[in-house]
Design a protein around this motif. Structure first.
Motif, PDB file in Angstrom:
ATOM      1  N   UNK A   1       0.811  -1.208   0.000  1.00 40.52           N
ATOM      2  CA  UNK A   1       0.000   0.000   0.000  1.00 40.52           C
ATOM      3  C   UNK A   1       0.847   1.260   0.000  1.00 40.52           C
ATOM      4  N   UNK A   2       1.765   1.346   0.967  1.00 44.34           N
ATOM      5  CA  UNK A   2       2.620   2.532   1.048  1.00 44.34           C
ATOM      6  C   UNK A   2       3.538   2.630  -0.163  1.00 44.34           C
ATOM      7  N   UNK A   3       4.092   1.502  -0.600  1.00 40.18           N
ATOM      8  CA  UNK A   3       4.987   1.522  -1.755  1.00 40.18           C
ATOM      9  C   UNK A   3       4.299   2.015  -3.010  1.00 40.18           C
ATOM     10  N   UNK A   4       3.107   1.479  -3.294  1.00 42.32           N
ATOM     11  CA  UNK A   4       2.381   1.893  -4.498  1.00 42.32           C
ATOM     12  C   UNK A   4       1.876   3.321  -4.375  1.00 42.32           C
ATOM     13  N   UNK A   5       1.292   3.668  -3.237  1.00 38.61           N
ATOM     14  CA  UNK A   5       0.724   5.001  -3.075  1.00 38.61           C
ATOM     15  C   UNK A   5       1.770   6.100  -3.155  1.00 38.61           C
ATOM     16  N   UNK A   6       2.883   5.925  -2.447  1.00 42.21           N
ATOM     17  CA  UNK A   6       3.924   6.955  -2.446  1.00 42.21           C
ATOM     18  C   UNK A   6       4.620   7.054  -3.795  1.00 42.21           C
ATOM     19  N   UNK A   7       4.850   5.922  -4.450  1.00 45.84           N
ATOM     20  CA  UNK A   7       5.507   5.977  -5.755  1.00 45.84           C
ATOM     21  C   UNK A   7       4.591   6.579  -6.821  1.00 45.84           C
ATOM     22  N   UNK A   8       3.305   6.284  -6.765  1.00 50.07           N
ATOM     23  CA  UNK A   8       2.376   6.890  -7.723  1.00 50.07           C
ATOM     24  C   UNK A   8       2.392   8.406  -7.605  1.00 50.07           C
ATOM     25  N   UNK A   9       2.369   8.915  -6.378  1.00 54.00           N
ATOM     26  CA  UNK A   9       2.326  10.371  -6.215  1.00 54.00           C
ATOM     27  C   UNK A   9       3.686  11.009  -6.460  1.00 54.00           C
ATOM     28  N   UNK A  10       4.725  10.511  -5.800  1.00 51.35           N
ATOM     29  CA  UNK A  10       6.017  11.199  -5.862  1.00 51.35           C
ATOM     30  C   UNK A  10       6.764  10.927  -7.163  1.00 51.35           C
ATOM     31  N   UNK A  11       7.030   9.674  -7.489  1.00 51.24           N
ATOM     32  CA  UNK A  11       7.758   9.396  -8.717  1.00 51.24           C
ATOM     33  C   UNK A  11       6.844   9.406  -9.944  1.00 51.24           C
ATOM     34  N   UNK A  12       5.597   8.960  -9.780  1.00 52.04           N
ATOM     35  CA  UNK A  12       4.708   8.920 -10.925  1.00 52.04           C
ATOM     36  C   UNK A  12       4.214  10.284 -11.354  1.00 52.04           C
ATOM     37  N   UNK A  13       3.670  11.055 -10.407  1.00 51.82           N
ATOM     38  CA  UNK A  13       3.125  12.367 -10.762  1.00 51.82           C
ATOM     39  C   UNK A  13       4.136  13.488 -10.579  1.00 51.82           C
ATOM     40  N   UNK A  14       4.615  13.687  -9.355  1.00 47.44           N
ATOM     41  CA  UNK A  14       5.452  14.852  -9.047  1.00 47.44           C
ATOM     42  C   UNK A  14       6.768  14.853  -9.828  1.00 47.44           C
ATOM     43  N   UNK A  15       7.507  13.752  -9.775  1.00 45.36           N
ATOM     44  CA  UNK A  15       8.805  13.719 -10.447  1.00 45.36           C
ATOM     45  C   UNK A  15       8.643  13.814 -11.959  1.00 45.36           C
ATOM     46  N   UNK A  16       7.614  13.200 -12.505  1.00 44.60           N
ATOM     47  CA  UNK A  16       7.393  13.272 -13.944  1.00 44.60           C
ATOM     48  C   UNK A  16       7.161  14.709 -14.390  1.00 44.60           C
ATOM     49  N   UNK A  17       6.370  15.451 -13.637  1.00 45.87           N
ATOM     50  CA  UNK A  17       6.114  16.854 -13.977  1.00 45.87           C
ATOM     51  C   UNK A  17       7.388  17.683 -13.881  1.00 45.87           C
ATOM     52  N   UNK A  18       8.148  17.494 -12.813  1.00 38.26           N
ATOM     53  CA  UNK A  18       9.387  18.249 -12.667  1.00 38.26           C
ATOM     54  C   UNK A  18      10.405  17.861 -13.735  1.00 38.26           C
ATOM     55  N   UNK A  19      10.444  16.578 -14.086  1.00 34.00           N
ATOM     56  CA  UNK A  19      11.390  16.113 -15.088  1.00 34.00           C
ATOM     57  C   UNK A  19      11.116  16.761 -16.437  1.00 34.00           C
ATOM     58  N   UNK A  20       9.845  16.879 -16.789  1.00 33.79           N
ATOM     59  CA  UNK A  20       9.476  17.516 -18.055  1.00 33.79           C
ATOM     60  C   UNK A  20       9.850  18.989 -18.071  1.00 33.79           C
ATOM     61  N   UNK A  21       9.780  19.631 -16.939  1.00 34.40           N
ATOM     62  CA  UNK A  21      10.016  21.066 -16.882  1.00 34.40           C
ATOM     63  C   UNK A  21      11.480  21.416 -16.609  1.00 34.40           C
ATOM     64  N   UNK A  22      12.123  20.694 -15.696  1.00 37.33           N
ATOM     65  CA  UNK A  22      13.457  21.087 -15.250  1.00 37.33           C
ATOM     66  C   UNK A  22      14.553  20.069 -15.558  1.00 37.33           C
ATOM     67  N   UNK A  23      14.186  18.915 -16.090  1.00 37.35           N
ATOM     68  CA  UNK A  23      15.174  17.891 -16.373  1.00 37.35           C
ATOM     69  C   UNK A  23      15.228  16.830 -15.281  1.00 37.35           C
ATOM     70  N   UNK A  24      15.780  15.650 -15.596  1.00 30.67           N
ATOM     71  CA  UNK A  24      15.735  14.519 -14.649  1.00 30.67           C
ATOM     72  C   UNK A  24      16.541  14.725 -13.375  1.00 30.67           C
TER      73      UNK A  24
END
Length: 287
Positions: free
Chosen positions: A152-175
């Motif tokens: 639960x924690x693994x999927x939920x945190x990864x969906x929000x942080x790496x799935x949504x947040x990091x993806x948005x930042x990566x598109x805008x500021x780089x990996x």
């Protein structure tokens, strides 16, 4: 990027409110006033002896993280699975195994390092609470802790942080900037001086894997396996009456775990080749 900031604020509010609801519920069930701050503080200080309360807290935060990630991705003109990097696994079974070994090596490095530098009477904080709950929980509560605290924690945190947040930042500021900012935020939201440092280290590793594989499947599996390992060791491998290990043995363990971690990073760097990003909408309204 205002949408990301709003999402983070909403996520924090859901986690804080969810934790407050759990504390109020436990306080009321034990005969205190539901909104009695002293009773709620007492519950919070001894949450490790109330495993079902921890299960409820994990369930609430997991649900909030998953719902928020899916909602934010659904607002985007990009298909939600691509927005969250869920369109492919990002590697084979060997890559999954190496990612899991790598994150377990980080845990070992952290634990060995903490043994060497921390005082024996250092407050274990949240990690101590989770360990106490895993040891004291009846079988049913322990199995629920394993599920919600691992998958639960693994999927939920990864969906929000790496799935949504990091993806948005990566598109805008780089990996590189995306991994650093997201991992820092991931560490800070744990609100614990020990666990935050640990979460930062894990976040850097799984965030890097997400960028190399262009997928969050490997991070979800590695994160969940690492949490599962922590709960299992807390219940079955915690010895309170055995002498502390010799410093030399801890140093050797630290060096071995560090070597394993470096080897995992080198091998994954060679095996994982991020595909060219697909074109996305350039609209400023993209979420």
């Amino acid at each position: 990027m205002w949408t990301v900031l709003v999402a983070v604020v909403v996520m924090l509010a859901c986690n804080v409110l969810g934790g407050g609801v759990v504390l109020a519920w436990v306080a009321a069930s034990e005969g205190s006033g539901m909104l009695d701050p002293d009773a709620m503080s007492a519950v919070a200080r001894d949450l490790g002896s109330r495993p079902y309360a921890l299960v409820a807290s994990f369930a609430i935060t997991t649900t909030a993280n998953v719902a928020l990630a899916l909602s934010c991705a659904g607002l985007s003109p990009v298909p939600w699975r691509r927005r969250l990097r869920l369109t492919h696994v990002g590697g084979g079974w060997l890559d999954v195994l190496i990612a899991c070994v790598g994150v377990l090596a980080i845990s070992t490095v952290f634990e060995a390092g903490a043994t060497l530098v921390l005082l024996a009477d250092t407050d274990p904080g949240v990690l101590g609470t989770l360990s106490k709950a895993a040891q004291a929980a009846p079988v049913g509560a322990y199995l629920l802790l394993l599920f919600f605290g691992s998958l639960g924690a693994g999927a939920g945190e990864e969906l929000f942080f790496r799935g949504y947040m990091q993806t948005r930042f990566s598109r805008r500021f780089g990996p590189v900037a995306a991994v650093l900012v997201t991992s820092t935020a991931f560490g800070l939201i744990h609100f614990d001086k020990i666990q935050s440092v640990y979460a930062l280290a894990v976040g850097l590793f799984v965030g890097w894997i997400a960028e190399r594989s262009h997928s969050i499947v490997l991070p979800i599996v590695a994160h969940s396996v690492n949490n599962f390992r922590s709960f299992v060791l807390a219940r079955y491998a915690t010895a309170t009456d055995e002498p502390e290990p010799a410093t030399a043995a801890v140093v050797v363990l630290l060096l071995i775990a560090t070597a394993v971690l470096v080897a995992c990073i080198v091998v994954l760097h060679k095996r994982l080749h991020p595909p060219a990003p697909q074109a996305e909408s350039s609209s400023p309204a993209a979420t």
